[in-house]
Design a protein around this motif. Structure first.
Motif, PDB file in Angstrom:
ATOM      1  N   SER A  32       0.806  -1.215   0.000  1.00  0.00           N
ATOM      2  CA  SER A  32       0.000   0.000   0.000  1.00  0.00           C
ATOM      3  C   SER A  32       0.843   1.270   0.000  1.00  0.00           C
ATOM      4  N   LYS A 248      -6.465  -0.426  -5.246  1.00  0.00           N
ATOM      5  CA  LYS A 248      -5.945   0.428  -4.176  1.00  0.00           C
ATOM      6  C   LYS A 248      -6.898   1.594  -3.907  1.00  0.00           C
ATOM      7  N   PHE A 251     -10.213   0.326  -1.931  1.00  0.00           N
ATOM      8  CA  PHE A 251     -10.052   0.111  -0.499  1.00  0.00           C
ATOM      9  C   PHE A 251      -9.357   1.283   0.199  1.00  0.00           C
ATOM     10  N   GLY A 303     -11.938  -8.611  -1.712  1.00  0.00           N
ATOM     11  CA  GLY A 303     -11.888  -8.249  -3.122  1.00  0.00           C
ATOM     12  C   GLY A 303     -12.837  -9.080  -3.949  1.00  0.00           C
ATOM     13  N   TYR A 314      -7.187  -7.650  -1.657  1.00  0.00           N
ATOM     14  CA  TYR A 314      -6.411  -6.876  -0.695  1.00  0.00           C
ATOM     15  C   TYR A 314      -6.229  -7.723   0.558  1.00  0.00           C
ATOM     16  N   TYR A 315      -5.010  -7.754   1.084  1.00  0.00           N
ATOM     17  CA  TYR A 315      -4.693  -8.497   2.298  1.00  0.00           C
ATOM     18  C   TYR A 315      -4.362  -7.477   3.387  1.00  0.00           C
ATOM     19  N   GLU A 319      -1.117  -5.394   4.351  1.00  0.00           N
ATOM     20  CA  GLU A 319      -1.299  -4.238   3.471  1.00  0.00           C
ATOM     21  C   GLU A 319      -0.703  -4.500   2.082  1.00  0.00           C
ATOM     22  N   PHE A 321      -1.607  -5.966  -1.999  1.00  0.00           N
ATOM     23  CA  PHE A 321      -2.638  -6.120  -3.022  1.00  0.00           C
ATOM     24  C   PHE A 321      -2.169  -7.132  -4.067  1.00  0.00           C
TER      25      PHE A 321
END
Length: 346
Positions: A32, A248, A251, A303, A314-315, A319, A321
């Motif tokens: 991120s 990105k 979220f 997601g 997204y994890y 943080e 993707f």
């Protein structure tokens, strides 16, 4: 990010692309903060190659609904009948002898909580199997007519219930067009492409638009009519690079006020065929502490995946993707399993 993550990612990607089912693939992983980016391509694909988003496009539709809600132009509690003709909808949702169509809300559709059946998995008339055999087109009227021939699974909004069905998002597309006074393609342009400066992402409007072929086992299928028909439920074309930008933003609160996300984080388990997936307000949640990870994982993936092999998750715990495409209709669970493996190695 672990120092050995890149090697682990490469190993996982090489393993899945060694399958004779996978003819082409691409994956892009970023954090991120913009400090880490890793990608791989296979079969001539790279992060700028066109790919079919398939059901990841539901995140686009969700974005439009949330943006319109933020403008005060609709509410998730609005009844569907406010936006779509009663005569067209009549008889759509009849459960145990009682008509619930007039009770369907925007929220029911967004959360896959309408109880409506999925014609692509449950109907003999218009299924994914039919598309594999022959390209065909359809519209919302067709979707509604086909859905009326099947039985709903539960009354709308039944607590703890969810059932994945494309018609939920096709109906949301019609709501967006009515409220915004534009086509769904123009709504995507207004709420997504333009703000994010996406130049390689588009909803194909005709067979003359470039539509990537889709693989089914060893076959390579050209389905322009079918893809053009998917629209709000999953017909968008993009690239891994631009899909990452969108994910990105989705979220990260760049497309709508992220404060709304807590209202979307109410997840219900989908039908058995959807495995470990739970559905919230317009997106999937996949817990990593499951049998698929031998209960060694932690956290969750948020997601969407697509039946064509696409994925965008997204994890939050790390943080990170994950976006990409395996382009294989015959193995719709593979992209989810693949991303779960990548998250375990991050």
């Amino acid at each position: 990010m672990k120092t050995h993550s890149a090697a682990a990612f490469t190993k996982a990607f090489d393993r899945i692309t060694q399958s004779h089912y996978i003819q082409e693939a691409v994956v892009l992983i970023e954090d991120s903060q913009g400090n880490y980016s890793w990608s791989r391509g296979y079969g001539g694909r790279d992060i700028d190659s066109p790919l079919l988003m398939a059901s990841i496009g539901k995140l686009f539709t969700t974005t439009c609904i949330l943006a319109l809600q933020e403008r005060g132009q609709l509410s998730l509690n609005d009844r569907l009948a406010m936006y779509i003709d009663d005569q067209l909808l009549s008889g759509l949702h009849v459960y145990q002898g009682r008509e619930y169509t007039s009770k369907l809300t925007v929220s029911d559709l967004l959360f896959q909580a309408s109880g409506l059946p999925d014609i692509f998995e449950e109907s003999k008339n218009a299924t994914n199997a039919r598309a594999i055999q022959q390209d065909f087109s359809y519209d919302l009227d067709d979707m509604i007519r086909w859905t009326k021939q099947l039985k709903p699974h539960f009354a709308p909004g039944t607590k703890g219930k969810a059932h994945y069905a494309d018609i939920n998002f096709d109906l949301l597309g019609a709501v967006i067009e009515k409220v915004n006074g534009t086509t769904i393609a123009d709504a995507y342009e207004e709420f997504i492409y333009r703000p994010l400066k996406l130049t390689s992402t588009y909803l194909p409007l005709s067979v003359d638009d470039h539509i990537p072929s889709i693989c089914y086992k060893e076959q390579r299928l050209n389905l322009p009519l079918f893809v053009c028909s998917c629209r709000a439920s999953g017909g968008t074309i993009t690239t891994a690079r631009e899909l990452m930008i969108f994910l990105k933003a989705f979220f990260g609160g760049k497309l709508f006020n992220s404060a709304v996300m807590h209202t979307l984080a109410q997840y219900n388990r989908l039908q058995l065929t959807m495995g470990p997936i739970r559905y919230g307000g317009g997106y999937m949640r996949i817990g990593l502490q499951t049998l698929l990870t031998a209960f060694r994982g932690s956290g969750e993936l948020l997601g969407h995946s697509g039946t064509s092999g696409s994925f965008a998750f997204y994890y939050p715990k790390k943080e990170i993707f994950f976006v990409g495409d395996l382009n294989q209709l015959a193995k719709p669970s593979w992209p989810i399993r693949f991303v779960m493996q990548l998250a375990m190695k991050a």
